[in-house]
Design a protein around this motif. Sequence first.
Motif, mmCIF file in Angstrom:
data_model
loop_
_atom_site.group_PDB
_atom_site.id
_atom_site.type_symbol
_atom_site.label_atom_id
_atom_site.label_comp_id
_atom_site.label_asym_id
_atom_site.label_seq_id
_atom_site.Cartn_x
_atom_site.Cartn_y
_atom_site.Cartn_z
ATOM 1 N N GLY A 1 46.967 23.491 -13.632
ATOM 2 C CA GLY A 1 45.843 24.281 -13.172
ATOM 3 C C GLY A 1 46.328 25.540 -12.472
ATOM 4 N N VAL A 2 45.404 26.450 -12.194
ATOM 5 C CA VAL A 2 45.751 27.728 -11.566
ATOM 6 C C VAL A 2 44.802 27.980 -10.395
ATOM 7 N N ILE A 3 45.370 28.253 -9.221
ATOM 8 C CA ILE A 3 44.562 28.634 -8.069
ATOM 9 C C ILE A 3 44.169 30.104 -8.245
ATOM 10 N N VAL A 4 42.852 30.366 -8.219
ATOM 11 C CA VAL A 4 42.379 31.735 -8.454
ATOM 12 C C VAL A 4 41.664 32.312 -7.235
ATOM 13 N N ASP A 5 41.666 31.561 -6.131
ATOM 14 C CA ASP A 5 41.044 32.046 -4.896
ATOM 15 C C ASP A 5 41.743 31.380 -3.731
ATOM 16 N N GLU A 6 41.999 32.137 -2.673
ATOM 17 C CA GLU A 6 42.738 31.589 -1.534
ATOM 18 C C GLU A 6 41.998 30.453 -0.842
ATOM 19 N N GLY A 7 40.696 30.335 -1.123
ATOM 20 C CA GLY A 7 39.915 29.259 -0.539
ATOM 21 C C GLY A 7 40.064 27.930 -1.254
ATOM 22 N N GLY A 8 40.888 27.883 -2.314
ATOM 23 C CA GLY A 8 41.170 26.614 -2.975
ATOM 24 C C GLY A 8 40.437 26.368 -4.266
ATOM 25 N N ILE A 9 39.905 27.409 -4.901
ATOM 26 C CA ILE A 9 39.256 27.255 -6.214
ATOM 27 C C ILE A 9 40.332 27.252 -7.294
ATOM 28 N N VAL B 1 48.584 18.650 -7.073
ATOM 29 C CA VAL B 1 49.864 18.763 -6.378
ATOM 30 C C VAL B 1 50.344 20.211 -6.472
ATOM 31 N N LEU B 2 50.528 20.852 -5.316
ATOM 32 C CA LEU B 2 50.979 22.242 -5.287
ATOM 33 C C LEU B 2 52.472 22.338 -5.538
ATOM 34 N N ALA B 3 52.932 23.548 -5.759
ATOM 35 C CA ALA B 3 54.360 23.773 -6.001
ATOM 36 C C ALA B 3 55.205 23.379 -4.794
ATOM 37 N N ASP B 4 54.626 23.456 -3.592
ATOM 38 C CA ASP B 4 55.380 23.050 -2.396
ATOM 39 C C ASP B 4 55.226 21.557 -2.099
ATOM 40 N N ARG B 5 54.649 20.801 -3.062
ATOM 41 C CA ARG B 5 54.521 19.341 -3.038
ATOM 42 C C ARG B 5 53.395 18.838 -2.138
ATOM 43 N N ARG B 6 52.577 19.711 -1.602
ATOM 44 C CA ARG B 6 51.393 19.243 -0.899
ATOM 45 C C ARG B 6 50.414 18.653 -1.913
ATOM 46 N N PRO C 1 53.820 29.660 -7.183
ATOM 47 C CA PRO C 1 53.141 28.846 -6.159
ATOM 48 C C PRO C 1 51.654 28.637 -6.414
ATOM 49 N N ALA C 2 51.051 29.487 -7.251
ATOM 50 C CA ALA C 2 49.616 29.364 -7.523
ATOM 51 C C ALA C 2 49.319 28.456 -8.712
ATOM 52 N N VAL C 3 50.353 27.953 -9.371
ATOM 53 C CA VAL C 3 50.167 27.040 -10.507
ATOM 54 C C VAL C 3 50.407 25.618 -10.017
ATOM 55 N N VAL C 4 49.462 24.726 -10.298
ATOM 56 C CA VAL C 4 49.496 23.375 -9.742
ATOM 57 C C VAL C 4 49.581 22.326 -10.846
ATOM 58 N N ASN C 5 50.000 21.136 -10.449
ATOM 59 C CA ASN C 5 49.958 19.980 -11.339
ATOM 60 C C ASN C 5 48.695 19.186 -11.046
ATOM 61 N N VAL D 1 57.405 16.805 -16.612
ATOM 62 C CA VAL D 1 58.765 16.935 -16.089
ATOM 63 C C VAL D 1 58.811 17.777 -14.825
ATOM 64 N N GLY D 2 57.719 18.445 -14.474
ATOM 65 C CA GLY D 2 57.704 19.326 -13.314
ATOM 66 C C GLY D 2 57.429 20.759 -13.753
ATOM 67 N N GLN D 3 57.179 21.614 -12.779
ATOM 68 C CA GLN D 3 56.806 22.986 -13.107
ATOM 69 C C GLN D 3 57.889 23.678 -13.928
ATOM 70 N N THR D 4 57.461 24.303 -15.026
ATOM 71 C CA THR D 4 58.376 24.932 -15.978
ATOM 72 C C THR D 4 57.824 26.291 -16.377
#
Length: 465
Positions: free
Chosen positions: A91-99, A116-121, A46-50, A173-176
């Motif tokens: 990309g990788v989220i490294v802080d809960e504040g959105g960094i 785009v997050l793993a939950d599609r937000r 969930p912390a890895v983004v597109n 192709v999407g998260q792999t």
Amino acid sequence: MLLRLLPVFCLCLLPVGVAAQPQTTQPATDLELRATYAPVVERAAPAVVNIYTKKVVTQRMRSVFDDPFFREFGGVPGRSRQRLQSSLGSGVIVDEGGIIVTNNHVVENAGEIKVVLADRREFEAEVLLTDPQTDLAILKVAADGPLPFLPFADSDTAAVGDIVLAIGNPFGVGQTVTSGIVSALSRTSASVSDYQFFIQTDAAINPGNSGGALIDVDGNLLGVNTAIYSRSGGSNGIGFAIPGNLVRQVVNSAAGGQMMVRRPWLGVQGTPVTSDIARVVGLDRPMGAIVGEVFPKGPADKAGLKEGDVILDIAGAEIYDAEALRYRPATRSEGDVLEVRYLRDGKEKTAKVKLAFPPERPARNDTRIEGSNPLSGAVIANLSPALAEEIGFNPMASGVVILEAERGSYASRYRLGRGLSILSVNGEKTETVEDVTKALNAEQRYFILQVADRNGRVSTMRIGR
């Protein structure tokens, strides 16, 4: 012991007519965890983004007037058109504040960045800091509530053979998720970064994985995937990741509101130890780096290190090439004291080196050149260790360097652009910005410029006024 390091696969025999029941319980022991990566992936993914970017690029259109015959007579300007270029990365989220950390080449010159997050937000991202030297960029998104993030692992503790997972968005192709091991450490052959000190892995990394996560079996961020070694463009089992300890320093700089990264240094320039040199200095194998130059009143100089010393390790980490003399301090903070073990006259010694930032001495004195001369439209500056660090030069270099050249200017027309050092103008050696401006203002029918590129290749140009 092997059972703790390798995935465990077992084949169970079932009575005839009894169907296998799906396993839904989480692994309860350390041994069972090594049999599946699912719990680790569930926590980390969930912390890895597109990352999707758009930018406008100008493309020159070819025409019949590109023929040298027509250019000779008409000087007809070429036409150009603009088009929208899209690209993707991870990309990788490294802080809960959105960094978010990603590769600089993923977002470079982008006009629009969408995360785009793993939950599609989906979120629009702003760039907090770019660091071309490490090929890292730090982004920020505004979300309602905390976001999932990955804590950093201590990349200095990584060992060859450790199991790692690469998470990203290959080919869009999407998260792999791919798995492998740490194949090698301290790799310096991938030229995507001035800090060429990479974790090598055989976990499959493909285009689109850039900026994604390389995690350990605890789900911590070991590195940021940045490049592959490939002739075809696909994965050949040789991928490179920027070590987490270096990534963390860039993230801390961005979180602290800095516009650029400042890294501590030792204040030395080194060269690797060859097998012949090892025999001469009394080493049983090639290792370490020979101190070729010591910056006056720098950290190493204050600690007593001298030209000709062979640095063997820094803070317990053995040194095998000159790149490590930059990398090891770059993962620390200003004021940290590192123990340096070195060889002098065949005897081992130690020194306590207090790290400091490279000084801006002399002052850079940024100056835009104007007038009727070949450097018109260029911005030049005095080289100092601080500026050399900023633009990826030898930190011991001195003189005058071109920082930029305005598009369409005389300087850009003569290809006098960023990274060139100005050695002399009309035979006059130019050591400062004042030397350059004085020489350019002299009454001359033509100019003779001597310049050098980053690799020291010298060119001489004769240009009419």
